[in-house]
Design a protein around this motif. Sequence first.
Motif, mmCIF file in Angstrom:
data_model
loop_
_atom_site.group_PDB
_atom_site.id
_atom_site.type_symbol
_atom_site.label_atom_id
_atom_site.label_comp_id
_atom_site.label_asym_id
_atom_site.label_seq_id
_atom_site.Cartn_x
_atom_site.Cartn_y
_atom_site.Cartn_z
ATOM 1 N N VAL A 142 0.847 -1.190 0.000
ATOM 2 C CA VAL A 142 0.000 0.000 0.000
ATOM 3 C C VAL A 142 0.882 1.240 0.000
ATOM 4 C CG1 VAL A 142 -1.707 1.316 1.304
ATOM 5 C CG2 VAL A 142 -1.906 -1.173 1.166
ATOM 6 N N GLN A 143 0.592 2.144 -0.912
ATOM 7 C CA GLN A 143 1.332 3.412 -0.971
ATOM 8 C C GLN A 143 0.392 4.563 -0.624
ATOM 9 O OE1 GLN A 143 1.560 1.280 -3.985
ATOM 10 N NE2 GLN A 143 3.080 0.280 -2.693
ATOM 11 N N LEU A 144 0.899 5.481 0.176
ATOM 12 C CA LEU A 144 0.127 6.644 0.599
ATOM 13 C C LEU A 144 0.899 7.892 0.206
ATOM 14 C CD1 LEU A 144 -0.755 5.431 4.208
ATOM 15 C CD2 LEU A 144 -2.151 5.183 2.150
ATOM 16 N N VAL A 145 0.242 8.812 -0.477
ATOM 17 C CA VAL A 145 0.898 10.031 -0.944
ATOM 18 C C VAL A 145 0.097 11.237 -0.476
ATOM 19 C CG1 VAL A 145 1.700 11.349 -2.923
ATOM 20 C CG2 VAL A 145 1.826 8.843 -2.961
ATOM 21 N N GLU A 146 0.733 12.043 0.365
ATOM 22 C CA GLU A 146 0.083 13.243 0.893
ATOM 23 C C GLU A 146 0.333 14.439 -0.006
ATOM 24 O OE1 GLU A 146 1.928 11.080 4.566
ATOM 25 O OE2 GLU A 146 2.510 11.598 2.514
ATOM 26 N N SER A 147 -0.571 15.399 0.067
ATOM 27 C CA SER A 147 -0.411 16.674 -0.631
ATOM 28 C C SER A 147 -1.230 17.721 0.098
ATOM 29 C CB SER A 147 -0.856 16.567 -2.093
ATOM 30 O OG SER A 147 -2.225 16.221 -2.166
ATOM 31 N N GLY A 148 -0.953 19.001 -0.216
ATOM 32 C CA GLY A 148 -1.749 20.077 0.346
ATOM 33 C C GLY A 148 -1.093 20.870 1.444
ATOM 34 N N GLY A 149 0.103 20.467 1.859
ATOM 35 C CA GLY A 149 0.785 21.219 2.898
ATOM 36 C C GLY A 149 1.268 22.560 2.365
ATOM 37 N N GLY A 150 1.741 23.407 3.292
ATOM 38 C CA GLY A 150 2.239 24.705 2.887
ATOM 39 C C GLY A 150 2.376 25.641 4.059
ATOM 40 N N LEU A 151 2.552 26.915 3.731
ATOM 41 C CA LEU A 151 2.717 27.971 4.729
ATOM 42 C C LEU A 151 1.421 28.761 4.817
ATOM 43 C CD1 LEU A 151 4.475 29.751 6.604
ATOM 44 C CD2 LEU A 151 5.159 31.013 4.550
ATOM 45 N N VAL A 152 0.927 28.971 6.026
ATOM 46 C CA VAL A 152 -0.311 29.712 6.239
ATOM 47 C C VAL A 152 -0.183 30.542 7.506
ATOM 48 C CG1 VAL A 152 -1.400 27.818 7.525
ATOM 49 C CG2 VAL A 152 -2.837 29.484 6.306
ATOM 50 N N GLN A 153 -0.885 31.654 7.543
ATOM 51 C CA GLN A 153 -0.881 32.478 8.745
ATOM 52 C C GLN A 153 -1.806 31.887 9.794
ATOM 53 O OE1 GLN A 153 -1.863 36.501 7.501
ATOM 54 N NE2 GLN A 153 0.310 37.017 7.318
ATOM 55 N N ALA A 154 -1.534 32.204 11.031
ATOM 56 C CA ALA A 154 -2.396 31.759 12.119
ATOM 57 C C ALA A 154 -3.828 32.218 11.855
ATOM 58 C CB ALA A 154 -1.901 32.323 13.447
ATOM 59 N N GLY A 155 -4.773 31.326 12.127
ATOM 60 C CA GLY A 155 -6.172 31.599 11.858
ATOM 61 C C GLY A 155 -6.632 31.142 10.491
ATOM 62 N N GLY A 156 -5.690 30.782 9.649
ATOM 63 C CA GLY A 156 -6.014 30.340 8.294
ATOM 64 C C GLY A 156 -6.386 28.874 8.228
ATOM 65 N N SER A 157 -6.561 28.398 6.992
ATOM 66 C CA SER A 157 -7.002 27.017 6.762
ATOM 67 C C SER A 157 -6.144 26.342 5.706
ATOM 68 C CB SER A 157 -8.468 26.995 6.296
ATOM 69 O OG SER A 157 -9.335 27.531 7.263
ATOM 70 N N LEU A 158 -6.064 25.034 5.806
ATOM 71 C CA LEU A 158 -5.437 24.200 4.793
ATOM 72 C C LEU A 158 -6.217 22.900 4.710
ATOM 73 C CD1 LEU A 158 -1.556 24.385 5.439
ATOM 74 C CD2 LEU A 158 -2.762 25.229 3.423
ATOM 75 N N ARG A 159 -6.195 22.278 3.533
ATOM 76 C CA ARG A 159 -6.770 20.949 3.397
ATOM 77 C C ARG A 159 -5.709 19.998 2.870
ATOM 78 N NH1 ARG A 159 -11.666 18.446 -0.272
ATOM 79 N NH2 ARG A 159 -10.118 18.699 -1.919
ATOM 80 N N LEU A 160 -5.430 18.977 3.652
ATOM 81 C CA LEU A 160 -4.494 17.946 3.239
ATOM 82 C C LEU A 160 -5.247 16.804 2.569
ATOM 83 C CD1 LEU A 160 -2.206 17.707 6.410
ATOM 84 C CD2 LEU A 160 -2.038 19.263 4.466
ATOM 85 N N SER A 161 -4.601 16.198 1.587
ATOM 86 C CA SER A 161 -5.157 15.032 0.912
ATOM 87 C C SER A 161 -4.170 13.888 0.987
ATOM 88 C CB SER A 161 -5.444 15.344 -0.564
ATOM 89 O OG SER A 161 -6.354 16.396 -0.703
ATOM 90 N N CYS A 162 -4.699 12.680 0.983
ATOM 91 C CA CYS A 162 -3.858 11.487 0.975
ATOM 92 C C CYS A 162 -4.470 10.499 -0.004
ATOM 93 C CB CYS A 162 -3.770 10.881 2.366
ATOM 94 S SG CYS A 162 -2.932 9.276 2.414
ATOM 95 N N ALA A 163 -3.718 10.184 -1.044
ATOM 96 C CA ALA A 163 -4.173 9.228 -2.052
ATOM 97 C C ALA A 163 -3.536 7.874 -1.783
ATOM 98 C CB ALA A 163 -3.813 9.723 -3.440
ATOM 99 N N ALA A 164 -4.353 6.845 -1.707
ATOM 100 C CA ALA A 164 -3.876 5.493 -1.424
ATOM 101 C C ALA A 164 -3.952 4.621 -2.667
ATOM 102 C CB ALA A 164 -4.706 4.882 -0.301
ATOM 103 N N SER A 165 -2.997 3.725 -2.789
ATOM 104 C CA SER A 165 -2.993 2.822 -3.930
ATOM 105 C C SER A 165 -2.170 1.591 -3.608
ATOM 106 C CB SER A 165 -2.405 3.520 -5.164
ATOM 107 O OG SER A 165 -1.049 3.877 -4.938
#
Length: 123
Positions: A1-24
């Motif tokens: 099973v392989q898991l690949v994350e994406s969606g990280g980054g730099l954000v200011q406090a109070g902000g939002s991010l959405r991480l994704s993980c694709a499995a295969s």
Amino acid sequence: VQLVESGGGLVQAGGSLRLSCAASGGTFSTTTYAMGWFRQAPGNEREFVAAITWSGGSTYYADSVKGRFTISRINFKNTVYLQMNSLKPEDTGVYYCAADRVDQSVRIGPTYWGQGTQVTVSS
């Protein structure tokens, strides 16, 4: 099973991010897997963040993220998400996707890990 994350980054406090993980790979398409997210800040041990059962019927969160983070999954896409709102500087770290056939194990000691994605929250 392989898991690949994406969606990280730099954000200011109070902000939002959405991480994704694709499995295969492996038996992922034919076996039910619980999924989870962990994170590791510099100098700290890796810690549990959130988990979701295969059906999506049950979710679990660390106390530090309850009410701010939401885990979800779309099984036909083999993808799990982590919506992170009201981010704080202490949320900074490398976020890892995880999978296991056993619901409880995905929260304690998952069998499969992704390579991680960096999340940095500036104050």
